[in-house]
Scaffold this active site. Structure first.
Site, PDB file in Angstrom:
ATOM      1  N   ASP A 273       1.510  -2.659  11.848  1.00 58.01           N
ATOM      2  CA  ASP A 273       1.779  -3.226  10.525  1.00 58.01           C
ATOM      3  C   ASP A 273       2.095  -4.714  10.672  1.00 58.01           C
ATOM      4  O   ASP A 273       3.154  -5.093  11.180  1.00 58.01           O
ATOM      5  CB  ASP A 273       2.965  -2.472   9.891  1.00 58.01           C
ATOM      6  CG  ASP A 273       3.209  -2.897   8.446  1.00 58.01           C
ATOM      7  OD1 ASP A 273       3.175  -4.121   8.164  1.00 58.01           O
ATOM      8  OD2 ASP A 273       3.427  -2.019   7.595  1.00 58.01           O
TER       9      ASP A 273
ATOM     10  N   ASP B 168       5.411  -6.067   9.059  1.00 57.57           N
ATOM     11  CA  ASP B 168       6.614  -5.695   9.812  1.00 57.57           C
ATOM     12  C   ASP B 168       6.741  -6.527  11.084  1.00 57.57           C
ATOM     13  O   ASP B 168       7.843  -6.937  11.454  1.00 57.57           O
ATOM     14  CB  ASP B 168       6.560  -4.201  10.186  1.00 57.57           C
ATOM     15  CG  ASP B 168       6.961  -3.311   9.021  1.00 57.57           C
ATOM     16  OD1 ASP B 168       7.544  -3.832   8.054  1.00 57.57           O
ATOM     17  OD2 ASP B 168       6.683  -2.103   9.094  1.00 57.57           O
TER      18      ASP B 168
ATOM     19  N   ARG C  70       0.845  -1.178   0.000  1.00 57.77           N
ATOM     20  CA  ARG C  70       0.000   0.000   0.000  1.00 57.77           C
ATOM     21  C   ARG C  70       0.885   1.233   0.000  1.00 57.77           C
ATOM     22  O   ARG C  70       1.713   1.403   0.884  1.00 57.77           O
ATOM     23  CB  ARG C  70      -0.856  -0.043   1.273  1.00 57.77           C
ATOM     24  CG  ARG C  70      -2.174   0.609   1.121  1.00 57.77           C
ATOM     25  CD  ARG C  70      -3.005   0.415   2.342  1.00 57.77           C
ATOM     26  NE  ARG C  70      -2.445   1.063   3.509  1.00 57.77           N
ATOM     27  CZ  ARG C  70      -3.146   1.330   4.594  1.00 57.77           C
ATOM     28  NH1 ARG C  70      -4.410   0.983   4.666  1.00 57.77           N
ATOM     29  NH2 ARG C  70      -2.589   1.907   5.626  1.00 57.77           N
TER      30      ARG C  70
ATOM     31  N   THR D 154      -0.633   7.661  -0.931  1.00 57.46           N
ATOM     32  CA  THR D 154      -1.963   7.607  -1.568  1.00 57.46           C
ATOM     33  C   THR D 154      -2.860   6.561  -0.908  1.00 57.46           C
ATOM     34  O   THR D 154      -4.070   6.573  -1.095  1.00 57.46           O
ATOM     35  CB  THR D 154      -1.842   7.232  -3.056  1.00 57.46           C
ATOM     36  OG1 THR D 154      -1.322   5.896  -3.131  1.00 57.46           O
ATOM     37  CG2 THR D 154      -0.923   8.174  -3.802  1.00 57.46           C
TER      38      THR D 154
HETATM   39  C1  PRP Z   1      -0.882  -4.204   4.555  1.00 52.86           C
HETATM   40  C2  PRP Z   1      -1.697  -5.455   4.821  1.00 52.86           C
HETATM   41  C3  PRP Z   1      -2.611  -5.523   3.639  1.00 52.86           C
HETATM   42  C4  PRP Z   1      -2.872  -4.067   3.336  1.00 52.86           C
HETATM   43  C5  PRP Z   1      -4.190  -3.679   3.949  1.00 52.86           C
HETATM   44  O1  PRP Z   1       0.155  -4.502   3.672  1.00 52.86           O
HETATM   45  O2  PRP Z   1      -0.933  -6.617   5.005  1.00 52.86           O
HETATM   46  O3  PRP Z   1      -2.019  -6.164   2.509  1.00 52.86           O
HETATM   47  O4  PRP Z   1      -1.813  -3.321   3.943  1.00 52.86           O
HETATM   48  O5  PRP Z   1      -4.507  -2.385   3.594  1.00 52.86           O
HETATM   49  P1  PRP Z   1      -5.700  -2.016   2.607  1.00 52.86           P
HETATM   50  O6  PRP Z   1      -6.890  -2.860   3.018  1.00 52.86           O
HETATM   51  O7  PRP Z   1      -5.917  -0.545   2.910  1.00 52.86           O
HETATM   52  O8  PRP Z   1      -5.265  -2.265   1.209  1.00 52.86           O
HETATM   53  P2  PRP Z   1       1.445  -3.557   3.478  1.00 52.86           P
HETATM   54  O9  PRP Z   1       1.214  -2.511   2.428  1.00 52.86           O
HETATM   55  O10 PRP Z   1       1.863  -3.028   4.826  1.00 52.86           O
HETATM   56  O11 PRP Z   1       2.514  -4.559   2.889  1.00 52.86           O
HETATM   57  P3  PRP Z   1       3.278  -5.766   3.598  1.00 52.86           P
HETATM   58  O12 PRP Z   1       2.286  -6.909   3.714  1.00 52.86           O
HETATM   59  O13 PRP Z   1       4.371  -6.059   2.627  1.00 52.86           O
HETATM   60  O14 PRP Z   1       3.770  -5.307   4.937  1.00 52.86           O
END
Ligand code: PRP
Length: 210
Positions: free
Chosen positions: A201, A204, A105, A109
């Site tokens: 997160d 992480d 994400r 944005t």
């Molecule tokens: C997080 C989580 C989801 C997403 C949820 O991933 O694991 O994939 O954000 O958010 P959304 O419903 O608003 O799309 P992240 O971008 O932190 O990536 P990662 O899994 O690599 O840590």
């Protein structure tokens, strides 16, 4: 928000382990083991509607009717954090194939950005479990489901640990045919689109990259 297509799995072990996951002082090893226990319970529920075929089996005593899965199962984690939920499914379905969808994400944005896709052949006929610990805005789940549908998949369920009402609504609106299995529906999202109270997160915390 309608929860018609959402199963909230309530269980004392889930409630205890969610608290461990939410606690900011929880270490990576403790986080991983609590995650894997909750994921197992969620997987049990997510696999309940699997269709079966009758088969004949011969016990040491006599022939009888048994069951076999009517459809192949494919698990699709949304990278990275979804990887933490794959074993929960494969412990029940060791033959399950695993597809991968890479998505993060964008921090400004808050929109999902695709970076990887590898799905197994024949996925269009399979029972597909899309997994990710977090459903925040729903952008990642909605895009991933769209990707699976483009690949011809018609039978999709989404399994997550913690969801925000906004994310559930988003998935319901864009993909009303996709049921959601979750351990908790939290209050909502903050200004950075993080789930509140959430657990921070998940990726992480699973991988120790905080
Ligand atoms: C997080 C989580 C989801 C997403 C949820 O991933 O694991 O994939 O954000 O958010 P959304 O419903 O608003 O799309 P992240 O971008 O932190 O990536 P990662 O899994 O690599 O840590």
């Amino acid at each position: 928000m309608t929860l018609e297509k959402t199963t909230i799995v309530e269980h004392p072990v889930v409630a205890r382990d969610l608290t461990i996951l939410r606690d900011k002082t929880t270490s990576t090893p403790q986080f991983r083991s609590a995650l894997s226990r909750i994921a197992t319970i969620l997987a049990y529920h997510a696999l309940k509607p699997l269709p079966l075929n009758d088969i004949e089996v011969e016990t040491p005593i006599q022939k009888t009717t048994g069951s076999k899965l009517a459809k192949e199962v494919v698990v699709v984690p949304i990278l990275r954090a979804g990887l933490g939920l794959v074993d929960a499914i494969t412990q029940f379905i060791p033959e399950a194939k695993v597809g991968h969808l890479g998505m993060y994400r964008d921090e400004e944005t808050h929109q999902p950005v695709d970076y990887y896709s590898k799905l197994p052949k024949g996925i269009e006929d399979a029972y597909v479990l899309l997994v990710d610990p977090m459903l925040a805005t729903g952008g990642s789940a909605v895009d991933s489901i769209g990707h699976l549908k483009k690949a011809g998949v018609t039978n999709i369920r989404f399994m997550c640990l913690i969801s925000a009402p906004e994310g559930i609504e988003h998935v319901n609106k864009e993909h009303p045919d996709v049921p959601i299995i979750t351990a908790a529906v939290d209050h909502g999202l903050n200004e950075n689109r993080f789930i509140v109270p959430g657990l921070g997160d998940a990726g992480d915390r699973i991988f120790g990259t905080q």
